[in-house]
Design a protein around this motif. Structure first.
Motif, PDB file in Angstrom:
ATOM      1  N   MET A 223       0.840  -1.183   0.000  1.00 57.00           N
ATOM      2  CA  MET A 223       0.000   0.000   0.000  1.00 57.00           C
ATOM      3  C   MET A 223       0.886   1.247   0.000  1.00 57.00           C
ATOM      4  SD  MET A 223      -2.795   1.190   2.833  1.00 57.00           S
ATOM      5  CE  MET A 223      -3.461  -0.469   2.918  1.00 57.00           C
ATOM      6  N   GLN A 224       0.786   2.045  -1.040  1.00 54.12           N
ATOM      7  CA  GLN A 224       1.606   3.247  -1.160  1.00 54.12           C
ATOM      8  C   GLN A 224       0.772   4.489  -0.823  1.00 54.12           C
ATOM      9  OE1 GLN A 224       1.369   1.002  -3.879  1.00 54.12           O
ATOM     10  NE2 GLN A 224       3.141  -0.114  -3.135  1.00 54.12           N
ATOM     11  N   VAL A 225       1.202   5.224   0.178  1.00 55.58           N
ATOM     12  CA  VAL A 225       0.469   6.417   0.616  1.00 55.58           C
ATOM     13  C   VAL A 225       1.379   7.628   0.514  1.00 55.58           C
ATOM     14  CG1 VAL A 225      -0.697   7.559   2.544  1.00 55.58           C
ATOM     15  CG2 VAL A 225      -1.025   5.112   2.163  1.00 55.58           C
ATOM     16  N   LEU A 226       0.864   8.673  -0.125  1.00 58.16           N
ATOM     17  CA  LEU A 226       1.581   9.936  -0.220  1.00 58.16           C
ATOM     18  C   LEU A 226       1.122  10.860   0.897  1.00 58.16           C
ATOM     19  CD1 LEU A 226       3.259  12.189  -1.565  1.00 58.16           C
ATOM     20  CD2 LEU A 226       1.293  12.634  -3.054  1.00 58.16           C
ATOM     21  N   LEU A 227       2.057  11.378   1.677  1.00 53.10           N
ATOM     22  CA  LEU A 227       1.761  12.351   2.719  1.00 53.10           C
ATOM     23  C   LEU A 227       2.374  13.677   2.298  1.00 53.10           C
ATOM     24  CD1 LEU A 227       0.668  13.171   5.476  1.00 53.10           C
ATOM     25  CD2 LEU A 227       2.790  12.324   6.500  1.00 53.10           C
ATOM     26  N   ALA A 228       1.528  14.653   2.007  1.00 51.15           N
ATOM     27  CA  ALA A 228       1.988  15.955   1.521  1.00 51.15           C
ATOM     28  C   ALA A 228       1.669  17.038   2.538  1.00 51.15           C
ATOM     29  CB  ALA A 228       1.334  16.277   0.177  1.00 51.15           C
ATOM     30  N   ASP A 229       2.708  17.644   3.071  1.00 50.72           N
ATOM     31  CA  ASP A 229       2.573  18.718   4.051  1.00 50.72           C
ATOM     32  C   ASP A 229       3.890  19.491   4.056  1.00 50.72           C
ATOM     33  OD1 ASP A 229       0.633  19.275   6.730  1.00 50.72           O
ATOM     34  OD2 ASP A 229       2.705  19.988   6.897  1.00 50.72           O
ATOM     35  N   ASP A 230       3.802  20.811   4.212  1.00 46.31           N
ATOM     36  CA  ASP A 230       5.028  21.604   4.136  1.00 46.31           C
ATOM     37  C   ASP A 230       5.765  21.694   5.464  1.00 46.31           C
ATOM     38  OD1 ASP A 230       2.974  23.123   5.179  1.00 46.31           O
ATOM     39  OD2 ASP A 230       3.656  25.009   4.307  1.00 46.31           O
ATOM     40  N   HIS A 231       5.340  20.912   6.462  1.00 48.06           N
ATOM     41  CA  HIS A 231       6.046  20.851   7.741  1.00 48.06           C
ATOM     42  C   HIS A 231       6.649  19.453   7.905  1.00 48.06           C
ATOM     43  CE1 HIS A 231       3.237  24.229   8.395  1.00 48.06           C
ATOM     44  NE2 HIS A 231       4.237  24.733   9.091  1.00 48.06           N
ATOM     45  N   ALA A 232       7.968  19.362   7.770  1.00 46.19           N
ATOM     46  CA  ALA A 232       8.643  18.067   7.802  1.00 46.19           C
ATOM     47  C   ALA A 232       8.464  17.348   9.128  1.00 46.19           C
ATOM     48  CB  ALA A 232      10.133  18.251   7.504  1.00 46.19           C
ATOM     49  N   ILE A 233       8.491  18.099  10.227  1.00 45.82           N
ATOM     50  CA  ILE A 233       8.339  17.479  11.550  1.00 45.82           C
ATOM     51  C   ILE A 233       6.968  16.834  11.681  1.00 45.82           C
ATOM     52  CG2 ILE A 233       8.193  17.928  14.027  1.00 45.82           C
ATOM     53  CD1 ILE A 233      10.321  20.053  13.720  1.00 45.82           C
ATOM     54  N   PHE A 234       5.939  17.512  11.168  1.00 44.66           N
ATOM     55  CA  PHE A 234       4.594  16.951  11.208  1.00 44.66           C
ATOM     56  C   PHE A 234       4.527  15.668  10.388  1.00 44.66           C
ATOM     57  CE2 PHE A 234       0.422  16.457   9.200  1.00 44.66           C
ATOM     58  CZ  PHE A 234      -0.380  16.341  10.321  1.00 44.66           C
ATOM     59  N   ARG A 235       5.119  15.682   9.195  1.00 48.84           N
ATOM     60  CA  ARG A 235       5.101  14.491   8.344  1.00 48.84           C
ATOM     61  C   ARG A 235       5.773  13.313   9.034  1.00 48.84           C
ATOM     62  NH1 ARG A 235       7.180  17.951   4.282  1.00 48.84           N
ATOM     63  NH2 ARG A 235       9.104  16.716   4.251  1.00 48.84           N
ATOM     64  N   GLU A 236       6.953  13.550   9.579  1.00 48.12           N
ATOM     65  CA  GLU A 236       7.693  12.460  10.212  1.00 48.12           C
ATOM     66  C   GLU A 236       6.939  11.900  11.417  1.00 48.12           C
ATOM     67  OE1 GLU A 236      10.324  11.055   9.081  1.00 48.12           O
ATOM     68  OE2 GLU A 236      10.783  12.458   7.461  1.00 48.12           O
ATOM     69  N   GLY A 237       6.377  12.803  12.220  1.00 48.06           N
ATOM     70  CA  GLY A 237       5.631  12.357  13.397  1.00 48.06           C
ATOM     71  C   GLY A 237       4.391  11.573  13.029  1.00 48.06           C
ATOM     72  N   LEU A 238       3.688  12.040  12.015  1.00 43.05           N
ATOM     73  CA  LEU A 238       2.458  11.356  11.605  1.00 43.05           C
ATOM     74  C   LEU A 238       2.755   9.988  11.006  1.00 43.05           C
ATOM     75  CD1 LEU A 238      -0.612  11.735  11.459  1.00 43.05           C
ATOM     76  CD2 LEU A 238      -0.302  12.574   9.118  1.00 43.05           C
ATOM     77  N   MET A 239       3.822   9.894  10.238  1.00 40.56           N
ATOM     78  CA  MET A 239       4.175   8.597   9.659  1.00 40.56           C
ATOM     79  C   MET A 239       4.515   7.581  10.737  1.00 40.56           C
ATOM     80  SD  MET A 239       6.244   9.386   6.107  1.00 40.56           S
ATOM     81  CE  MET A 239       7.527  10.334   6.932  1.00 40.56           C
ATOM     82  N   LEU A 240       5.208   8.023  11.782  1.00 41.34           N
ATOM     83  CA  LEU A 240       5.512   7.123  12.891  1.00 41.34           C
ATOM     84  C   LEU A 240       4.235   6.692  13.604  1.00 41.34           C
ATOM     85  CD1 LEU A 240       8.673   8.832  14.449  1.00 41.34           C
ATOM     86  CD2 LEU A 240       8.579   6.624  13.272  1.00 41.34           C
ATOM     87  N   LEU A 241       3.329   7.654  13.804  1.00 44.90           N
ATOM     88  CA  LEU A 241       2.086   7.384  14.516  1.00 44.90           C
ATOM     89  C   LEU A 241       1.188   6.433  13.734  1.00 44.90           C
ATOM     90  CD1 LEU A 241       0.636   8.248  17.138  1.00 44.90           C
ATOM     91  CD2 LEU A 241      -0.475  10.050  15.821  1.00 44.90           C
ATOM     92  N   ILE A 242       0.956   6.754  12.463  1.00 46.90           N
ATOM     93  CA  ILE A 242       0.085   5.916  11.643  1.00 46.90           C
ATOM     94  C   ILE A 242       0.737   4.573  11.341  1.00 46.90           C
ATOM     95  CG2 ILE A 242      -1.151   5.753   9.448  1.00 46.90           C
ATOM     96  CD1 ILE A 242      -1.349   8.736   9.381  1.00 46.90           C
ATOM     97  N   GLY A 243       2.071   4.586  11.236  1.00 44.79           N
ATOM     98  CA  GLY A 243       2.777   3.354  10.899  1.00 44.79           C
ATOM     99  C   GLY A 243       2.562   2.243  11.898  1.00 44.79           C
ATOM    100  N   THR A 244       2.313   2.594  13.163  1.00 43.17           N
ATOM    101  CA  THR A 244       2.057   1.569  14.173  1.00 43.17           C
ATOM    102  C   THR A 244       0.707   0.903  13.954  1.00 43.17           C
ATOM    103  OG1 THR A 244       1.069   3.181  15.704  1.00 43.17           O
ATOM    104  CG2 THR A 244       3.437   2.833  15.852  1.00 43.17           C
TER     105      THR A 244
END
Length: 205
Positions: free
Chosen positions: A1-22
């Motif tokens: 499953m390939q998901v694109l996360l587009a947001d201009d705040h890198a910290i938000f992207r990284e945090g959300l990917m860790l959160l959703i990844g679990t």
């Protein structure tokens, strides 16, 4: 499953990917910092779902960016992930053909539910879309979100908050928050009034 996360705040992207990844370990993540990068990623990668922020840098206002995206990739499910919770903005986004709108203030359980709904091919509506009671008859039967409608039916069947949580895989506190929002939307004070109001409006049978 390939998901694109587009947001201009890198910290938000990284945090959300860790959160959703679990919750979704099967996701392969792709990132974009602006609307131009969104198109670049989509042109070279088979994306299953696009989670995009509204207020990213781009050449056009966000409604035009979404129109362009939908036209170029008509089969791509687009889900907005934004700090904006204005019902008018949310309605405008849905009119452009998006499949979901997730306010950034939602908790992890609702976020998980929203992503699951969109990935299954359905449409996710946030509770903010119907915070105030519509005044026209055309909207009278659509004032509850899909999640709220499900909870309302379970309430009418006599289920407790705990039982509803078990059925829907939600915590009891999350169910309580949904029930509170239902009461606010229907302008009622308790379950009996909510059930009566929902039946009068044709929201449940």
């Amino acid at each position: 499953m390939q998901v694109l996360l587009a947001d201009d705040h890198a910290i938000f992207r990284e945090g959300l990917m860790l959160l959703i990844g679990t919750r979704f370990p099967q996701i392969e993540w792709y990132q974009a910092n602006n609307w131009h990068e969104v198109h670049q990623v989509l042109l070279r990668s088979p994306i299953t779902l696009a989670l995009v922020d509204l207020n990213m840098p781009g050449q056009m206002p966000w409604p035009d960016e979404i129109r362009r995206l939908s036209k170029q990739f008509p089969k791509l499910p687009i889900c907005i992930l934004s700090a904006t919770s204005d019902p008018e903005v949310i309605q405008s986004a849905f009119q452009l053909g998006i499949k979901g709108y997730i306010p950034k203030l939602v908790d992890i359980e609702e976020l998980q539910q929203a992503i699951s709904v969109v990935l299954s091919g359905r449409t996710y509506l946030p509770s903010q879309l119907w915070e105030t009671q519509p005044t026209t008859d055309n909207y009278d039967k659509a004032i509850l979100t899909q999640r709220q409608s499900t909870i309302m039916r379970l309430l009418a069947q006599g289920n407790s908050n705990k039982q509803i949580g078990t059925t829907l895989n939600l915590t009891e506190s999350t169910v309580k928050r949904h029930v509170y929002n239902i009461f606010q939307t229907l302008a009622v004070n308790n379950r009996v009034e909510a059930i009566r109001s929902a039946r009068q409006r044709g929201l449940i049978t």
